[in-house]
Motif scaffolding. Structure first.
Motif, PDB file in Angstrom:
ATOM      1  N   ALA A 169       0.707  -1.295  -0.044  1.00 41.42           N
ATOM      2  CA  ALA A 169      -0.150   0.127   0.036  1.00 41.42           C
ATOM      3  C   ALA A 169       0.858   1.030   0.027  1.00 41.42           C
ATOM      4  O   ALA A 169       0.571   2.120  -0.770  1.00 41.42           O
ATOM      5  N   LEU A 170       1.862   1.411   1.014  1.00 45.42           N
ATOM      6  CA  LEU A 170       2.987   2.446   0.937  1.00 45.42           C
ATOM      7  C   LEU A 170       3.384   2.736  -0.403  1.00 45.42           C
ATOM      8  O   LEU A 170       3.824   3.724  -0.892  1.00 45.42           O
ATOM      9  N   GLY A 171       3.973   1.489  -1.080  1.00 44.91           N
ATOM     10  CA  GLY A 171       4.502   1.485  -2.162  1.00 44.91           C
ATOM     11  C   GLY A 171       3.578   2.057  -3.452  1.00 44.91           C
ATOM     12  O   GLY A 171       4.150   2.891  -4.354  1.00 44.91           O
ATOM     13  N   GLY A 172       2.578   1.793  -3.454  1.00 41.19           N
ATOM     14  CA  GLY A 172       1.384   2.027  -4.347  1.00 41.19           C
ATOM     15  C   GLY A 172       1.091   3.631  -3.870  1.00 41.19           C
ATOM     16  O   GLY A 172       0.858   4.406  -5.239  1.00 41.19           O
ATOM     17  N   ALA A 173       1.205   4.340  -3.082  1.00 40.55           N
ATOM     18  CA  ALA A 173       0.973   5.484  -2.690  1.00 40.55           C
ATOM     19  C   ALA A 173       2.242   6.257  -3.285  1.00 40.55           C
ATOM     20  O   ALA A 173       2.072   7.552  -3.207  1.00 40.55           O
ATOM     21  N   GLN A 174       3.269   5.847  -3.458  1.00 42.51           N
ATOM     22  CA  GLN A 174       4.475   6.639  -3.971  1.00 42.51           C
ATOM     23  C   GLN A 174       5.127   7.504  -3.037  1.00 42.51           C
ATOM     24  O   GLN A 174       5.412   8.507  -3.506  1.00 42.51           O
ATOM     25  N   ILE A 175       5.135   7.222  -1.828  1.00 45.67           N
ATOM     26  CA  ILE A 175       5.621   8.093  -0.842  1.00 45.67           C
ATOM     27  C   ILE A 175       6.820   7.183  -0.369  1.00 45.67           C
ATOM     28  O   ILE A 175       6.949   5.945  -0.406  1.00 45.67           O
ATOM     29  N   PRO A 176       8.079   8.173   0.145  1.00 38.42           N
ATOM     30  CA  PRO A 176       9.111   7.348   0.793  1.00 38.42           C
ATOM     31  C   PRO A 176       8.757   6.738   2.145  1.00 38.42           C
ATOM     32  O   PRO A 176       7.710   6.979   2.957  1.00 38.42           O
ATOM     33  N   PHE A 177       9.425   5.548   2.389  1.00 42.44           N
ATOM     34  CA  PHE A 177       9.001   4.550   3.475  1.00 42.44           C
ATOM     35  C   PHE A 177      10.114   3.521   3.639  1.00 42.44           C
ATOM     36  O   PHE A 177      10.606   3.392   2.523  1.00 42.44           O
ATOM     37  N   ALA A 178      10.031   3.163   4.751  1.00 39.13           N
ATOM     38  CA  ALA A 178      11.092   1.812   4.727  1.00 39.13           C
ATOM     39  C   ALA A 178      10.435   1.072   5.917  1.00 39.13           C
ATOM     40  O   ALA A 178      10.061   1.367   7.036  1.00 39.13           O
ATOM     41  N   LEU A 179      10.918  -0.422   5.851  1.00 37.20           N
ATOM     42  CA  LEU A 179      10.803  -1.235   7.100  1.00 37.20           C
ATOM     43  C   LEU A 179      11.805  -0.893   7.888  1.00 37.20           C
ATOM     44  O   LEU A 179      12.900  -0.670   7.652  1.00 37.20           O
ATOM     45  N   ALA A 180      11.459  -0.762   9.230  1.00 38.64           N
ATOM     46  CA  ALA A 180      12.298  -0.535  10.496  1.00 38.64           C
ATOM     47  C   ALA A 180      12.420  -1.574  11.705  1.00 38.64           C
ATOM     48  O   ALA A 180      11.641  -2.583  11.447  1.00 38.64           O
ATOM     49  N   GLY A 181      12.679  -1.221  12.593  1.00 42.58           N
ATOM     50  CA  GLY A 181      12.802  -1.974  13.945  1.00 42.58           C
ATOM     51  C   GLY A 181      13.440  -3.646  13.834  1.00 42.58           C
ATOM     52  O   GLY A 181      14.324  -3.572  12.806  1.00 42.58           O
ATOM     53  N   GLY A 182      12.835  -4.272  14.452  1.00 49.33           N
ATOM     54  CA  GLY A 182      13.476  -5.595  14.540  1.00 49.33           C
ATOM     55  C   GLY A 182      13.282  -6.469  13.212  1.00 49.33           C
ATOM     56  O   GLY A 182      14.102  -7.185  13.092  1.00 49.33           O
ATOM     57  N   PHE A 183      12.061  -6.230  12.437  1.00 57.59           N
ATOM     58  CA  PHE A 183      11.916  -6.907  11.106  1.00 57.59           C
ATOM     59  C   PHE A 183      13.119  -6.531  10.121  1.00 57.59           C
ATOM     60  O   PHE A 183      13.651  -7.112   9.311  1.00 57.59           O
ATOM     61  N   ALA A 184      13.229  -5.023  10.280  1.00 54.59           N
ATOM     62  CA  ALA A 184      14.638  -4.658   9.281  1.00 54.59           C
ATOM     63  C   ALA A 184      15.623  -5.406   9.689  1.00 54.59           C
ATOM     64  O   ALA A 184      16.640  -5.726   8.918  1.00 54.59           O
ATOM     65  N   ALA A 185      16.009  -5.287  11.084  1.00 49.47           N
ATOM     66  CA  ALA A 185      17.074  -6.090  11.496  1.00 49.47           C
ATOM     67  C   ALA A 185      17.278  -7.591  11.121  1.00 49.47           C
ATOM     68  O   ALA A 185      18.257  -7.996  10.794  1.00 49.47           O
ATOM     69  N   TRP A 186      16.186  -8.263  11.281  1.00 43.25           N
ATOM     70  CA  TRP A 186      16.071  -9.465  10.630  1.00 43.25           C
ATOM     71  C   TRP A 186      16.384  -9.819   9.073  1.00 43.25           C
ATOM     72  O   TRP A 186      17.109 -10.662   8.922  1.00 43.25           O
ATOM     73  N   VAL A 187      15.921  -8.817   8.577  1.00 44.16           N
ATOM     74  CA  VAL A 187      16.292  -8.835   6.850  1.00 44.16           C
ATOM     75  C   VAL A 187      17.803  -8.873   6.746  1.00 44.16           C
ATOM     76  O   VAL A 187      18.308  -9.305   5.887  1.00 44.16           O
ATOM     77  N   HIS A 188      18.579  -8.037   7.696  1.00 47.01           N
ATOM     78  CA  HIS A 188      19.927  -7.832   7.523  1.00 47.01           C
ATOM     79  C   HIS A 188      20.830  -9.096   8.218  1.00 47.01           C
ATOM     80  O   HIS A 188      21.948  -9.087   8.182  1.00 47.01           O
ATOM     81  N   GLY A 189      19.978 -10.079   8.926  1.00 44.97           N
ATOM     82  CA  GLY A 189      20.589 -11.251   9.196  1.00 44.97           C
ATOM     83  C   GLY A 189      20.488 -11.387  10.849  1.00 44.97           C
ATOM     84  O   GLY A 189      20.895 -12.383  11.442  1.00 44.97           O
ATOM     85  N   ALA A 190      19.671 -10.529  11.694  1.00 41.55           N
ATOM     86  CA  ALA A 190      19.311 -10.876  13.034  1.00 41.55           C
ATOM     87  C   ALA A 190      18.185 -11.742  13.046  1.00 41.55           C
ATOM     88  O   ALA A 190      17.625 -12.381  12.210  1.00 41.55           O
ATOM     89  N   PRO A 191      18.075 -12.458  14.281  1.00 40.51           N
ATOM     90  CA  PRO A 191      17.013 -13.356  14.789  1.00 40.51           C
ATOM     91  C   PRO A 191      15.689 -12.844  14.309  1.00 40.51           C
ATOM     92  O   PRO A 191      15.386 -11.283  14.500  1.00 40.51           O
ATOM     93  N   GLN A 192      14.788 -13.295  13.785  1.00 39.65           N
ATOM     94  CA  GLN A 192      13.488 -12.877  13.421  1.00 39.65           C
ATOM     95  C   GLN A 192      12.779 -12.415  14.446  1.00 39.65           C
ATOM     96  O   GLN A 192      12.740 -12.791  15.583  1.00 39.65           O
ATOM     97  N   SER A 193      12.176 -11.100  14.656  1.00 40.35           N
ATOM     98  CA  SER A 193      11.516 -10.490  15.585  1.00 40.35           C
ATOM     99  C   SER A 193       9.928 -11.428  15.990  1.00 40.35           C
ATOM    100  O   SER A 193       9.582 -11.837  15.165  1.00 40.35           O
TER     101      SER A 193
END
Length: 212
Positions: free
Chosen positions: A19-43
């Motif tokens: 939805a945020l991508g479709g709205a064409q605004i800057p956004f990002a996944l943050a917090g524990g799940f962003a850390a998980w994407v980079h290799g941390a344990p899943q939140s």
């Protein structure tokens, strides 16, 4: 979190990212799940997304057009989107500060549960986690696995600069140094100083005075 709750949360993240991508605004996944994407344990906690404050209305409209339930909490720095009992926080201020364009410019796109979306950089993740540490909110046991997993991806000098003045962040950086997780960084409490008289003396050594 059981399997059904976890599935609901992952689905909520897919919906929010699309939805945020479709709205064409800057956004990002943050917090524990962003850390998980980079290799941390899943939140096992709620998911966080960040947006600019000026895009708040656009983001709300985009999410209200989905099956998620949008809610305004008492806090004035985020709103919430629910998928059943699964919660996604949409944050537009970090530690009281507006989120600038530079944070979004540093993101990289990753496939998250089947939806491509921008993900906050590792240095930004650790900086924000340390900036919010307080006497009441200072659980290093949650931070250590993240720091260990992301240590090669983090600019620790930048983290020290961004968290300067927060004694709980400085103490955590010192802990990472003491555990050999990272090298010594500017701004940590582990300065190279000679011990005071008697400090670090071997047991039984004479230190200039004796107990009475």
């Amino acid at each position: 979190m059981d399997d059904d709750d976890r599935a609901d949360l992952h689905e909520a993240m897919r919906i929010v990212g699309a939805a945020l991508g479709g709205a064409q605004i800057p956004f990002a996944l943050a917090g524990g799940f962003a850390a998980w994407v980079h290799g941390a344990p899943q939140s096992e906690h709620d998911a966080d997304f960040v947006i600019r404050e000026q895009d708040l209305s656009t983001a709300r409209d985009a999410l209200e057009a989905t099956e998620l339930r949008v809610e305004d909490p008492v806090e004035n720095w985020l709103f919430k989107a629910w998928n059943g009992e699964a919660l996604v926080d949409i944050i537009f201020r970090l530690d009281g500060d507006p989120i600038g364009d530079d944070l979004f410019e540093r993101t990289d796109s990753h496939d998250v549960f089947g939806v491509p979306m921008p993900v906050m950089q590792a240095t930004d993740i650790l900086s924000e986690k340390l900036r919010v540490l307080t006497e009441q909110r200072c659980n290093y046991s949650n931070l250590l696995p993240v720091a260990r997993a992301l240590r090669e991806q983090v600019d620790w000098d930048a983290v020290a600069r961004r968290t300067e003045g927060n004694p709980y962040a400085a103490a955590f950086l010192y802990l990472l140094e003491a555990l050999d997780v990272i090298d010594r960084v500017p701004g940590s409490t582990g300065a190279d100083t000679e011990p005071e008289s008697g400090a670090g003396a071997e047991p039984g050594a004479v230190t200039g005075h004796t107990a009475s």
